[in-house]
Design an enzyme around this catalytic site. Sequence first.
Site, PDB file in Angstrom:
ATOM      1  N   SER A   1       0.984  -1.161  -0.003  1.00 33.85           N
ATOM      2  CA  SER A   1      -0.071  -0.098   0.139  1.00 33.85           C
ATOM      3  C   SER A   1       0.571   1.294   0.048  1.00 33.85           C
ATOM      4  O   SER A   1       1.992   1.324   0.503  1.00 33.85           O
ATOM      5  CB  SER A   1      -0.727   0.094   1.292  1.00 33.85           C
ATOM      6  OG  SER A   1      -1.944  -0.789   1.294  1.00 33.85           O
TER       7      SER A   1
HETATM    8  N1  SAH Z   1      -1.489  -4.563   4.031  1.00 34.05           N
HETATM    9  C1  SAH Z   1      -0.724  -4.445   2.634  1.00 34.05           C
HETATM   10  C2  SAH Z   1      -1.366  -4.496   1.418  1.00 34.05           C
HETATM   11  C3  SAH Z   1      -2.021  -5.919   1.145  1.00 34.05           C
HETATM   12  S1  SAH Z   1      -2.608  -5.912  -0.657  1.00 34.05           S
HETATM   13  C4  SAH Z   1       0.261  -3.691   2.715  1.00 34.05           C
HETATM   14  O1  SAH Z   1       0.809  -3.047   3.974  1.00 34.05           O
HETATM   15  O2  SAH Z   1       1.032  -3.147   1.713  1.00 34.05           O
HETATM   16  C5  SAH Z   1      -4.087  -6.674  -0.224  1.00 34.05           C
HETATM   17  C6  SAH Z   1      -3.947  -8.119   0.446  1.00 34.05           C
HETATM   18  O3  SAH Z   1      -5.349  -8.878   0.878  1.00 34.05           O
HETATM   19  C7  SAH Z   1      -3.400  -9.125  -0.691  1.00 34.05           C
HETATM   20  O4  SAH Z   1      -2.207  -9.674   0.049  1.00 34.05           O
HETATM   21  C8  SAH Z   1      -4.259 -10.327  -0.959  1.00 34.05           C
HETATM   22  O5  SAH Z   1      -3.810 -11.441  -0.783  1.00 34.05           O
HETATM   23  C9  SAH Z   1      -5.208 -10.079   0.414  1.00 34.05           C
HETATM   24  N2  SAH Z   1      -6.402 -10.606   0.259  1.00 34.05           N
HETATM   25  C10 SAH Z   1      -7.401 -10.433  -0.508  1.00 34.05           C
HETATM   26  N3  SAH Z   1      -8.572 -11.039  -0.379  1.00 34.05           N
HETATM   27  C11 SAH Z   1      -8.541 -11.717   0.902  1.00 34.05           C
HETATM   28  C12 SAH Z   1      -9.379 -12.435   1.605  1.00 34.05           C
HETATM   29  N4  SAH Z   1     -10.472 -12.838   1.472  1.00 34.05           N
HETATM   30  N5  SAH Z   1      -8.727 -12.703   2.825  1.00 34.05           N
HETATM   31  C13 SAH Z   1      -7.568 -12.336   3.119  1.00 34.05           C
HETATM   32  N6  SAH Z   1      -6.711 -11.821   2.454  1.00 34.05           N
HETATM   33  C14 SAH Z   1      -7.156 -11.310   1.327  1.00 34.05           C
END
Ligand code: SAH
Length: 221
Positions: free
Chosen positions: A70
Site C-alpha cells: 500500500s
Molecule cells: N497490507 C498490505 C497490502 C495488502 S494488498 C500492505 O501493507 O502493503 C491486499 C492483500 O489482501 C493481498 O495480500 C491479498 O492476498 C489479501 N487478500 C485479498 N482477499 C483476501 C481475503 N479474502 N482474505 C484474506 N486476505 C485477502
Amino acid sequence: MDKFDIHGIGMTSQRTRERLIERLYEEGLSNARVLEAIRRTPRHLFIDEALSHRAYEDTALPIGHNQTISQPYIVARMTEWLLKGGPLDKVLEIGTGCGYQTAILAQVAERVFSVERIQALQDRAKERLAELNLRNIVFRYGDGWEGWNALAPYNGILVTAAAREVPQALLDQLADGGRMLIPVGEGEQQELRLIIRDGDQFQHHVLEAVRFVPLLPGALA
Ligand code: SAH
C-alpha cells in the site's frame, strides 16, 4: 534500545525517508506516533530489491502474486483514523500482504492479528516482521471475509483490500465502541469507510476515494 536491529541503509536513503515523512505531514497527517512508526519502518525491506530504490516514494508498488504494497499515505491515514478512537488493545488486519501495514499497526497497538489468503506472502511477511523484532503479531492463513472469530472482539479492524460490501463477520467481531476502516467498492469506484460500532448500531462515514486490490472470496488452497 532500538526496537529494530536492522539498519543497513545509507545516508542518502535516510534523507529520502525524511522527505517521505515531510510529504505526509504536508498532506495533513499529523499523528506523531503514526509518523514516527513510518519513519522507523524500513519500507525497502518489504519489496523486491529491484524496486527498492522506489521504496520511499509515496506510491503503491507490486509485490508479486498480483498484489501491491500500500501507499504510505493511505497506510498512515487508515492508522490515524483507527487511533482516533483511543488506545488500541486488539487490532484485526485483513490482508497481510508484505506486512508493511502490519508493521505500522504493531507499533501503535498492543496486539495485532493479521489474516491473509496467500500463504507465500504471509510466510515472507512473518519472516520480515520477526527480523524487525516486532513480536506482538499473530498471523492466520485464511479467508478475511470470515475475520477471526475465535479471538474477537477487536477494538480496531483494518481491511487492506476493497470489499464489494462490508463483510458481516467483521461487523460482528467489532467491539462496542470499536472502529473499522475498510475500502468498499469495485474497480475504480472505491471509497474508504470508517465504521464505528455503538451497541447494535453501526455508523458509517465515507472518508475519501481510494484504490485497493480486491478482497477476493475464499482462501487459496
Ligand atoms: N497490507 C498490505 C497490502 C495488502 S494488498 C500492505 O501493507 O502493503 C491486499 C492483500 O489482501 C493481498 O495480500 C491479498 O492476498 C489479501 N487478500 C485479498 N482477499 C483476501 C481475503 N479474502 N482474505 C484474506 N486476505 C485477502
